[in-house]
Design a protein around this motif. Structure first.
Motif, PDB file in Angstrom:
ATOM      1  N   TRP A   4       0.842  -1.205   0.000  1.00  9.36           N
ATOM      2  CA  TRP A   4       0.000   0.000   0.000  1.00  9.36           C
ATOM      3  C   TRP A   4       0.877   1.255   0.000  1.00  9.36           C
ATOM      4  CZ3 TRP A   4      -0.173   3.780   3.848  1.00  9.36           C
ATOM      5  CH2 TRP A   4      -1.153   4.765   3.686  1.00  9.36           C
ATOM      6  N   LEU A   5       1.912   1.232   0.813  1.00  7.44           N
ATOM      7  CA  LEU A   5       2.824   2.397   0.855  1.00  7.44           C
ATOM      8  C   LEU A   5       3.387   2.687  -0.535  1.00  7.44           C
ATOM      9  CD1 LEU A   5       4.941   1.706   4.106  1.00  7.44           C
ATOM     10  CD2 LEU A   5       3.560   3.738   3.683  1.00  7.44           C
ATOM     11  N   GLU A   6       3.746   1.601  -1.212  1.00  6.65           N
ATOM     12  CA  GLU A   6       4.359   1.768  -2.538  1.00  6.65           C
ATOM     13  C   GLU A   6       3.342   2.309  -3.539  1.00  6.65           C
ATOM     14  OE1 GLU A   6       5.891  -2.160  -3.279  1.00  6.65           O
ATOM     15  OE2 GLU A   6       7.514  -1.930  -1.822  1.00  6.65           O
ATOM     16  N   GLN A   7       2.156   1.689  -3.531  1.00  6.41           N
ATOM     17  CA  GLN A   7       1.156   2.069  -4.538  1.00  6.41           C
ATOM     18  C   GLN A   7       0.519   3.425  -4.248  1.00  6.41           C
ATOM     19  OE1 GLN A   7      -1.280  -1.449  -4.400  1.00  6.41           O
ATOM     20  NE2 GLN A   7       0.501  -2.659  -4.996  1.00  6.41           N
ATOM     21  N   GLU A   8       0.152   3.640  -2.995  1.00  2.00           N
ATOM     22  CA  GLU A   8      -0.613   4.840  -2.648  1.00  2.00           C
ATOM     23  C   GLU A   8       0.282   6.082  -2.538  1.00  2.00           C
ATOM     24  OE1 GLU A   8      -3.883   4.655  -2.288  1.00  2.00           O
ATOM     25  OE2 GLU A   8      -4.236   6.757  -1.682  1.00  2.00           O
ATOM     26  N   TRP A   9       1.465   5.893  -2.000  1.00  2.00           N
ATOM     27  CA  TRP A   9       2.300   7.054  -1.689  1.00  2.00           C
ATOM     28  C   TRP A   9       3.621   7.093  -2.448  1.00  2.00           C
ATOM     29  CZ3 TRP A   9       1.024  11.347   0.915  1.00  2.00           C
ATOM     30  CH2 TRP A   9      -0.151  11.312   1.672  1.00  2.00           C
ATOM     31  N   GLY A  10       3.888   6.085  -3.215  1.00  2.00           N
ATOM     32  CA  GLY A  10       5.197   6.033  -3.874  1.00  2.00           C
ATOM     33  C   GLY A  10       6.306   5.958  -2.834  1.00  2.00           C
ATOM     34  N   ALA A  11       5.987   5.290  -1.722  1.00  2.00           N
ATOM     35  CA  ALA A  11       6.936   5.229  -0.598  1.00  2.00           C
ATOM     36  C   ALA A  11       7.572   3.847  -0.542  1.00  2.00           C
ATOM     37  CB  ALA A  11       6.210   5.520   0.714  1.00  2.00           C
ATOM     38  N   VAL A  12       8.879   3.811  -0.506  1.00  2.00           N
ATOM     39  CA  VAL A  12       9.571   2.527  -0.420  1.00  2.00           C
ATOM     40  C   VAL A  12      10.334   2.454   0.906  1.00  2.00           C
ATOM     41  CG1 VAL A  12      11.672   3.300  -1.614  1.00  2.00           C
ATOM     42  CG2 VAL A  12      11.057   0.897  -1.674  1.00  2.00           C
ATOM     43  N   VAL A  13      10.255   1.278   1.506  1.00  2.00           N
ATOM     44  CA  VAL A  13      11.046   1.059   2.721  1.00  2.00           C
ATOM     45  C   VAL A  13      12.467   0.753   2.254  1.00  2.00           C
ATOM     46  CG1 VAL A  13      11.330  -0.358   4.799  1.00  2.00           C
ATOM     47  CG2 VAL A  13       9.031   0.229   3.995  1.00  2.00           C
ATOM     48  N   ALA A  14      13.293   1.774   2.237  1.00  2.00           N
ATOM     49  CA  ALA A  14      14.653   1.601   1.705  1.00  2.00           C
ATOM     50  C   ALA A  14      15.526   0.818   2.673  1.00  2.00           C
ATOM     51  CB  ALA A  14      15.266   2.960   1.413  1.00  2.00           C
ATOM     52  N   MET A  15      15.204   0.890   3.947  1.00  2.00           N
ATOM     53  CA  MET A  15      15.957   0.104   4.935  1.00  2.00           C
ATOM     54  C   MET A  15      15.065  -0.176   6.133  1.00  2.00           C
ATOM     55  SD  MET A  15      18.592  -1.581   5.618  1.00  2.00           S
ATOM     56  CE  MET A  15      19.545  -1.227   4.132  1.00  2.00           C
ATOM     57  N   GLU A  16      15.298  -1.314   6.766  1.00  2.00           N
ATOM     58  CA  GLU A  16      14.592  -1.653   8.014  1.00  2.00           C
ATOM     59  C   GLU A  16      15.557  -2.386   8.942  1.00  2.00           C
ATOM     60  OE1 GLU A  16      14.016  -5.105   8.270  1.00  2.00           O
ATOM     61  OE2 GLU A  16      14.816  -5.348   6.254  1.00  2.00           O
ATOM     62  N   MET A  17      15.106  -2.620  10.156  1.00  2.00           N
ATOM     63  CA  MET A  17      16.018  -3.114  11.200  1.00  2.00           C
ATOM     64  C   MET A  17      16.717  -4.424  10.840  1.00  2.00           C
ATOM     65  SD  MET A  17      15.126  -4.041  15.151  1.00  2.00           S
ATOM     66  CE  MET A  17      15.209  -2.450  15.974  1.00  2.00           C
ATOM     67  N   PHE A  18      15.975  -5.382  10.303  1.00  2.00           N
ATOM     68  CA  PHE A  18      16.562  -6.695  10.047  1.00  2.00           C
ATOM     69  C   PHE A  18      17.377  -6.753   8.754  1.00  2.00           C
ATOM     70  CE2 PHE A  18      15.320  -9.978  13.189  1.00  2.00           C
ATOM     71  CZ  PHE A  18      14.790  -9.100  14.108  1.00  2.00           C
ATOM     72  N   GLY A  19      17.085  -5.862   7.849  1.00  2.00           N
ATOM     73  CA  GLY A  19      17.834  -5.845   6.601  1.00  2.00           C
ATOM     74  C   GLY A  19      19.161  -5.117   6.740  1.00  2.00           C
ATOM     75  N   TYR A  20      19.265  -4.302   7.764  1.00  2.00           N
ATOM     76  CA  TYR A  20      20.487  -3.540   8.002  1.00  2.00           C
ATOM     77  C   TYR A  20      21.606  -4.508   8.403  1.00  2.00           C
ATOM     78  CZ  TYR A  20      23.423   0.131  10.104  1.00  2.00           C
ATOM     79  OH  TYR A  20      24.439   0.978  10.425  1.00  2.00           O
ATOM     80  N   SER A  21      22.808  -4.247   7.971  1.00  2.00           N
ATOM     81  CA  SER A  21      23.874  -5.231   8.238  1.00  2.00           C
ATOM     82  C   SER A  21      25.167  -4.584   8.721  1.00  2.00           C
ATOM     83  CB  SER A  21      24.146  -6.036   6.963  1.00  2.00           C
ATOM     84  OG  SER A  21      24.423  -5.137   5.904  1.00  2.00           O
ATOM     85  N   PRO A  22      25.211  -4.203   9.954  1.00  2.00           N
ATOM     86  CA  PRO A  22      26.422  -3.561  10.478  1.00  2.00           C
ATOM     87  C   PRO A  22      27.455  -4.594  10.926  1.00  2.00           C
ATOM     88  CG  PRO A  22      24.748  -3.612  12.168  1.00  2.00           C
ATOM     89  CD  PRO A  22      24.179  -4.337  10.987  1.00  2.00           C
TER      90      PRO A  22
END
Lengths: 384, 432
Positions: free
Chosen positions: B300-318
């Protein structure tokens, strides 16, 4: 239901429980004495005393709201933390020279993060308390004590010698011994002191210079020795809880006939049931062993439930307890699990339990607590 | 003969989960007109469930553990591990999920205990999970997980199952890492004793080398996620995490899959393609993900707002590479990874500074327009850092939203409510 003796000392202890800066603490500070706050009974308050300062267990007594703290914490943080941090933010703890935290729970450890940034306390110190109780953990905790000692030395410009530590341990052990003496009086069929007043005494022990407190408690014990016992109660209750520092909770339960005769809580037996070993040569060794292996624990210590349950069961027998009032602060995960397990054990022993979730401040809930306590006591009808 | 069978009550939930995931795998196979990157991770879970069931029936060892308890060691020991957390993550697929949440609340006399934790305790109490040979408990980063393992250890059926918990220091300095490395060694002794499987150090070294490759690929992938448009949607990071730190941790199959992911992302970046071709908002979702979010909210974020989750807690890799030169170095590296690098543990275990460091790094490096901290009802420590996070975002000049929700129970805050809150936030902040 009332304590059957008129006592100025008891009045002073009650005043200490209802205020933050009590007259004894004020006198200490007026004479140039410094105060260091701590948030949990695992904190090494002996080291603070050895540094020539007064350890003060932080409460939020008298708090009127959490408006300032809510900008930093959230609605799912326990109300003790929100009120205590708010008190810090509005300047109620400006008298502290320092404060020490442990990673005792998810809520309190976050007060540290916020406090050190937002409250003007000269020293904010965090300690890493193990969750296991082996010898390796004793060694780790000893190192943490050493680090804390050095931080206090730096802050005060004094040296905390072993001799000072040994003396502090003696003073704190005397507090523990005197409090146990007070609790022993409550084993009587007609105890001379109410649970609410006893809580006030324990709170006072954490809020004024220890030597002064010890002197006062000795006086109270003398007064209580021949005092008439309380007879107008129906049942003997035990309180199990995390932090409870408001005697009004107990008073409300006692007003409907349930006399609280003992407890397992951190403003209660868990803070003084065992002494620190005075014979150990290295005082920090003694303190480390005491904290990790000897004192009664709370549920943050991993896999310690069988010992904790046994501790409660022993108190039930020792104090001839008819029923348990188990209080849990809303949003406290540790105590949700603990009470789930404890109720299983107590159920097997046929010990009735009243489980109440609560907020830190009692304001507005007196009626609810009274009604629930009344119903609980009625349900005990068949037990006697 | 163990006398156990697939019809035992404790197997049913796992079978149900496996079958649901199996249907997804089948769908991926049928629709694979192009290389389907979801196939391998999903199939891995089906295989994993089958292996746990097989071992339960045969009596061969399997354990209960977590991604943050050094899974590299389990891979090196060929020891499959099951986690209590799965039911909450897959819950959205399961028919009786809400009933189980409610029953778990009743069990603990309240719904304020973390939903994942409550469900984990509930499935043990209700005999809905095959009992393992041993439990490697997680006793950090939160109070809930500590206490839930204590309730499990008290459960009648589970009380004889040996439990290990590594004692976590609060810091991440050398002293703490050394201490935790000893705890990792103690864990190996425990596993060897209770599973009868020996750890071969050469095998562990090879596993770590493979895992290092995976981490490197993961970091490469995250570099590609800096591109505008972001090559993949918000949920993809979770799959990368899943491969690198769970089912295929330190295994070549996981490494190969990660290579495919990097290749796919590279191609998309070159073509300037992504789930939202004309990105309007790049956001950082700073917490756990659930299927409810990835299937409902993120599209919904992508379609309605053109919003992409560019990063999130589990995808982050420090993550840092583990030095494999000596046994000591390996254990210290494992300890550092388990204590200070893996998601959620890194941020929630110690001081709040790690939340703030990660926000700063991610906002600056992934071109983030706003940070959303969902305020999951189980994450009390994170919610206790919300004000500091807000201040950090203010300092960085990006809007911050704290929601207050249950990531695993869509009745706490419904999808419609979430959409409304986020829409108002975007609008009032002039985003999108």
């Amino acid at each position: 239901m009332k304590t059957m003796v008129k006592s100025k000392v008891l009045d002073a202890f009650n005043e200490a429980a209802q205020t933050i800066v009590n007259p004894q603490l004020k006198k200490w500070m007026d004479e140039g004495g410094k105060v260091v706050g701590y948030f949990c009974c695992y904190a090494p308050d002996e080291i603070i005393t050895a540094a020539g300062m007064t350890p003060f267990r932080v409460r939020a007594t008298g708090s009127k709201g959490t408006e300032m703290a809510d900008a930093y914490l959230s609605s799912i943080n326990c109300s003790f933390c929100r009120h205590a941090f708010n008190m810090g933010l509005i300047g109620e703890y400006d008298f502290l020279e320092g404060a020490v935290w442990l990673n005792n729970c998810d809520h309190i450890r976050r007060i540290y993060d916020n406090w050190k940034r937002k409250v003007n306390t000269p020293m904010a110190h965090m300690m890493s308390l193990p969750k296991l109780n082996g010898d390796k953990q004793v060694a780790w905790w000893r190192e943490e004590l050493e680090i804390f000692k050095k931080a206090l030395e730096k802050q005060t410009g004094t040296t905390i010698t072993d001799e000072k530590l040994h003396n502090a341990i003696k003073i704190h052990n005397e507090t523990r011994r005197l409090l146990r003496e007070l609790y022993a009086l409550r084993k009587k069929a007609n105890p001379p002191i109410t649970g609410a007043d006893t809580l006030a005494v324990v709170i006072a022990s954490t809020a004024m210079p220890r030597a002064e407190f010890n002197k006062m408690l000795k006086e109270l014990l003398e007064e209580l020795k021949d005092a008439p016992g309380i007879k107008d109660y129906k049942y003997r209750l035990m309180l199990i809880s995390s932090i409870l520092d408001d005697p009004l909770y107990i008073k409300t339960i006692e007003e409907v006939g349930g006399l609280v005769v003992t407890d397992s809580q951190c403003f209660g037996t868990r803070s003084f049931w065992v002494d620190v070993n005075e014979k150990t040569k290295d005082p920090l060794d003694a303190l480390a062993k005491y904290t990790i292996q000897e004192k009664p624990h709370c549920p943050r210590m991993f896999l310690g439930f069988p010992t904790r349950s046994k501790y409660v069961q022993n108190l039930i027998k020792e104090y001839k307890v008819d029923g348990i009032v188990a209080l849990r602060m809303v949003f406290c995960d540790l105590w949700a699990g603990e009470l789930f397990m404890l109720e299983q054990d107590l159920g097997k022993l046929n010990v009735p339990v009243l489980h109440m979730d609560r907020e830190y401040l009692m304001a507005g809930t007196v009626g609810q607590v009274r009604t629930r306590a009344q119903a609980f006591l009625e349900s005990l009808g068949g037990k006697k | 003969m163990t006398g156990r069978s697939l019809s035992d009550k404790c197997c049913q939930k796992l079978i149900q989960e496996r079958d649901m995931l199996g249907m997804m795998v089948e769908a991926f196979t049928k629709t694979a007109s192009e290389k389907n990157l979801h196939y391998v991770p999903t199939k891995a879970f089906v295989d994993h469930h089958n292996e746990i069931l097989r071992r339960y029936i045969s009596g061969e060892p399997h354990i209960t553990s977590y991604f943050c308890c050094a899974p590299e060691i389990y891979t090196a020991m060929d020891l499959p591990w099951n986690t209590f957390l799965t039911p909450a993550f897959t819950g959205a697929l399961m028919p009786a999920y809400h009933d189980e949440i409610d029953a778990s609340g009743k069990m603990f006399r309240g719904m304020d205990l973390c939903t994942i934790i409550r469900l984990a305790a509930y499935i043990v109490e209700e005999d809905l999970v095959p009992p393992p040979s041993a439990v490697v408990a997680m006793i950090h980063p939160c109070d809930g997980i500590n206490v839930v393992h204590q309730t499990m250890a008290k459960n009648e059926k589970w009380s004889k199952i040996p439990v290990f918990g590594a004692d976590p220091p609060y810091w991440a300095d050398k002293r703490s890492i050394d201490y935790y490395a000893d705890e990792m060694k103690r864990m190996v002794e425990f596993l060897q004793k209770h599973t009868g499987i020996s750890l071969n150090m050469n095998r562990l070294r090879e596993t770590i080398k493979e895992s290092n490759k995976q981490i490197k690929l993961w970091q490469e992938y995250n570099e590609l996620r800096r591109a505008v448009p972001c090559p993949h949607g918000g949920a993809f990071g979770l799959e990368v995490f899943g491969e690198a730190l769970t089912v295929h941790c330190g295994m070549p199959i996981g490494t190969n899959w990660l290579k495919d992911v990097v290749e796919d992302a590279e191609a998309l970046v070159k073509q300037k393609k992504g789930p939202v071709p004309k990105e309007k908002i790049r956001l950082f979702w700073f917490d756990v993900l659930s299927l409810g979010l990835t299937m409902g909210l993120f599209p919904w974020l992508e379609q309605e707002w053109g919003a992409v989750v560019a990063m999130e807690m589990f995808g982050y890799s420090p993550y840092t590479q583990i030095d494999t030169s000596t046994e000591d170095a390996i254990f210290k590296g494992i300890a550092r990874r388990a204590l200070h690098e893996v998601p959620m543990i890194r941020q929630a275990r110690g001081v709040a500074d790690y939340f703030l460091e990660d926000i700063e790094n991610i906002v600056k490096n992934w071109k983030i327009d706003c940070v959303i901290y969902p305020g999951y009802m189980g994450h009390k420590d994170g919610s206790g850092s919300a004000g500091l996070m807000r201040e950090k975002c203010r300092e960085l000049g990006v809007p911050f939203l704290y929601i207050g929700m249950d990531l695993f129970d869509d009745r706490y805050r419904t999808l419609d409510e979430l959409k409304d809150i986020i829409s108002k936030f975007f609008t009032s902040m002039g985003l999108g």
